[in-house]
Enzyme design. Structure first.
Site, PDB file in Angstrom:
ATOM      1  N   TYR A  60     -31.969  56.000 -29.912  1.00 21.25           N
ATOM      2  CA  TYR A  60     -32.323  57.012 -28.906  1.00 21.25           C
ATOM      3  C   TYR A  60     -33.838  57.247 -28.826  1.00 21.25           C
ATOM      4  CZ  TYR A  60     -27.512  58.421 -27.801  1.00 21.25           C
ATOM      5  OH  TYR A  60     -26.208  58.463 -27.342  1.00 21.25           O
ATOM      6  N   PHE A  68     -32.939  68.221 -27.649  1.00 20.83           N
ATOM      7  CA  PHE A  68     -31.642  67.922 -28.277  1.00 20.83           C
ATOM      8  C   PHE A  68     -31.672  66.662 -29.143  1.00 20.83           C
ATOM      9  CE2 PHE A  68     -31.695  66.254 -23.926  1.00 20.83           C
ATOM     10  CZ  PHE A  68     -31.394  64.911 -24.128  1.00 20.83           C
ATOM     11  N   ARG A  96     -21.629  51.825 -16.330  1.00 17.26           N
ATOM     12  CA  ARG A  96     -22.070  53.224 -16.190  1.00 17.26           C
ATOM     13  C   ARG A  96     -21.148  53.991 -15.242  1.00 17.26           C
ATOM     14  NH1 ARG A  96     -26.264  55.613 -19.234  1.00 17.26           N
ATOM     15  NH2 ARG A  96     -27.108  56.580 -17.368  1.00 17.26           N
ATOM     16  N   THR A 101     -21.046  60.484 -15.837  1.00 13.42           N
ATOM     17  CA  THR A 101     -22.312  61.100 -16.260  1.00 13.42           C
ATOM     18  C   THR A 101     -22.005  62.322 -17.141  1.00 13.42           C
ATOM     19  OG1 THR A 101     -22.358  62.315 -14.166  1.00 13.42           O
ATOM     20  CG2 THR A 101     -23.578  60.241 -14.255  1.00 13.42           C
ATOM     21  N   ARG A 112     -15.831  59.825 -19.022  1.00 15.44           N
ATOM     22  CA  ARG A 112     -16.272  61.180 -19.369  1.00 15.44           C
ATOM     23  C   ARG A 112     -15.565  62.229 -18.528  1.00 15.44           C
ATOM     24  NH1 ARG A 112     -22.773  59.952 -19.922  1.00 15.44           N
ATOM     25  NH2 ARG A 112     -22.707  58.985 -22.008  1.00 15.44           N
ATOM     26  N   ASN A 122     -19.736  63.494 -25.453  1.00 20.17           N
ATOM     27  CA  ASN A 122     -19.277  62.778 -24.257  1.00 20.17           C
ATOM     28  C   ASN A 122     -18.678  61.404 -24.547  1.00 20.17           C
ATOM     29  OD1 ASN A 122     -21.599  61.383 -24.806  1.00 20.17           O
ATOM     30  ND2 ASN A 122     -22.735  62.095 -23.019  1.00 20.17           N
TER      31      ASN A 122
HETATM   32  P1  GDP Z   1     -26.422  59.023 -20.955  1.00 15.78           P
HETATM   33  O1  GDP Z   1     -27.242  57.811 -20.638  1.00 15.78           O
HETATM   34  O2  GDP Z   1     -25.508  59.440 -19.824  1.00 15.78           O
HETATM   35  O3  GDP Z   1     -25.658  58.895 -22.239  1.00 15.78           O
HETATM   36  O4  GDP Z   1     -27.421  60.250 -21.105  1.00 15.78           O
HETATM   37  P2  GDP Z   1     -28.948  60.334 -21.648  1.00 15.78           P
HETATM   38  O5  GDP Z   1     -29.494  58.976 -21.926  1.00 15.78           O
HETATM   39  O6  GDP Z   1     -29.674  61.214 -20.713  1.00 15.78           O
HETATM   40  O7  GDP Z   1     -28.798  61.129 -22.999  1.00 15.78           O
HETATM   41  C1  GDP Z   1     -28.273  60.490 -24.136  1.00 15.78           C
HETATM   42  C2  GDP Z   1     -27.253  61.389 -24.767  1.00 15.78           C
HETATM   43  O8  GDP Z   1     -27.870  62.598 -25.153  1.00 15.78           O
HETATM   44  C3  GDP Z   1     -26.108  61.816 -23.837  1.00 15.78           C
HETATM   45  O9  GDP Z   1     -25.068  60.875 -23.773  1.00 15.78           O
HETATM   46  C4  GDP Z   1     -25.661  63.093 -24.487  1.00 15.78           C
HETATM   47  O10 GDP Z   1     -24.812  62.814 -25.583  1.00 15.78           O
HETATM   48  C5  GDP Z   1     -26.950  63.666 -25.034  1.00 15.78           C
HETATM   49  N1  GDP Z   1     -27.554  64.655 -24.144  1.00 15.78           N
HETATM   50  C6  GDP Z   1     -28.190  64.445 -22.965  1.00 15.78           C
HETATM   51  N2  GDP Z   1     -28.637  65.582 -22.434  1.00 15.78           N
HETATM   52  C7  GDP Z   1     -28.303  66.572 -23.302  1.00 15.78           C
HETATM   53  C8  GDP Z   1     -28.480  67.963 -23.333  1.00 15.78           C
HETATM   54  O11 GDP Z   1     -29.058  68.563 -22.425  1.00 15.78           O
HETATM   55  N3  GDP Z   1     -27.968  68.618 -24.421  1.00 15.78           N
HETATM   56  C9  GDP Z   1     -27.314  67.971 -25.423  1.00 15.78           C
HETATM   57  N4  GDP Z   1     -26.839  68.672 -26.446  1.00 15.78           N
HETATM   58  N5  GDP Z   1     -27.122  66.670 -25.430  1.00 15.78           N
HETATM   59  C10 GDP Z   1     -27.605  65.959 -24.391  1.00 15.78           C
HETATM   60 MG    MG Z   2     -28.914  56.987 -21.632  1.00 21.04          MG
END
Ligand code: GDP
Ligand code: MG
Length: 161
Positions: A60, A68, A96, A101, A112, A122
């Site tokens: 990440y 977060f 995706r 989302t 999801r 998620n």
């Molecule tokens: P993804 O690509 O849809 O998985 O989302 P992102 O790459 O934006 O974020 C990675 C992961 O971080 C997400 O799958 C969530 O598990 C977590 N995440 C994203 N945004 C938030 C948030 O606002 N709060 C929290 N607690 N977790 C988040």
């Molecule tokens: Mg992502």
């Protein structure tokens, strides 16, 4: 001939998909794999592992400025994760779509949308583009852990011409 090469190149697209610790603990491994498998995508790598916190931070790394981030890395390293590589035409983008989302905003029919309620739990990760797919696959898998094979159903999934 050109068309054959295009089909071949398209079939080689790969994405990294992970069933997160909540998905594993909730017994959703087969449910999630089924959705990719029945679409017609091909599983070319799979393993179960508990990532260390440092490993989760690498995965990440693009989110390290987000509030977060620590909670997210703690969560990803809190238990077994099923790490997979799926192959198929358009698998990065369509993967995706299968995933959805934010669970609250995802349509029923997505993973999801059907299987999760909140953003922080998620159940699944999927690479968001060709560059991240490449990086994530090489972070999680050694080249020799991935297999290339012809699936007998491919001629029915893609057609021959
Ligand atoms: P993804 O690509 O849809 O998985 O989302 P992102 O790459 O934006 O974020 C990675 C992961 O971080 C997400 O799958 C969530 O598990 C977590 N995440 C994203 N945004 C938030 C948030 O606002 N709060 C929290 N607690 N977790 C988040
Ligand atoms: Mg992502």
């Amino acid at each position: 001939m050109i068309q054959d090469q295009e089909v071949l190149a398209a079939e080689m697209e790969r994405t990294f998909i992970a069933i997160k610790p909540d998905g594993v603990q909730r017994g959703l491994i087969s449910e999630i794999i089924t959705r990719f498998e029945r679409k017609g995508f091909k599983l070319v790598g799979i393993k179960i592992m508990v990532p260390s916190n440092g490993f989760a931070q690498k995965h990440y790394h693009g989110l390290k400025e987000r509030p977060f981030f620590n909670g997210l890395c703690n969560f990803l390293s809190s238990g077994p994760v099923v790490a997979m590589v799926w192959e198929g035409e358009g698998v990065i983008r369509y993967g995706r779509k299968l995933i959805g989302t934010d669970p609250q905003k995802s349509e029923p029919g997505t993973i999801r949308g059907d299987l999760a309620v909140v953003l922080g739990r998620n159940v699944i990760h999927g690479s968001d583009g060709p560059e991240t797919a490449k990086d994530e696959i090489s972070l999680w898998f050694k080249p020799e852990e991935l297999v290339s094979y012809t699936n007998n159903a491919e001629k029915w999934i893609y057609g021959q011409n």
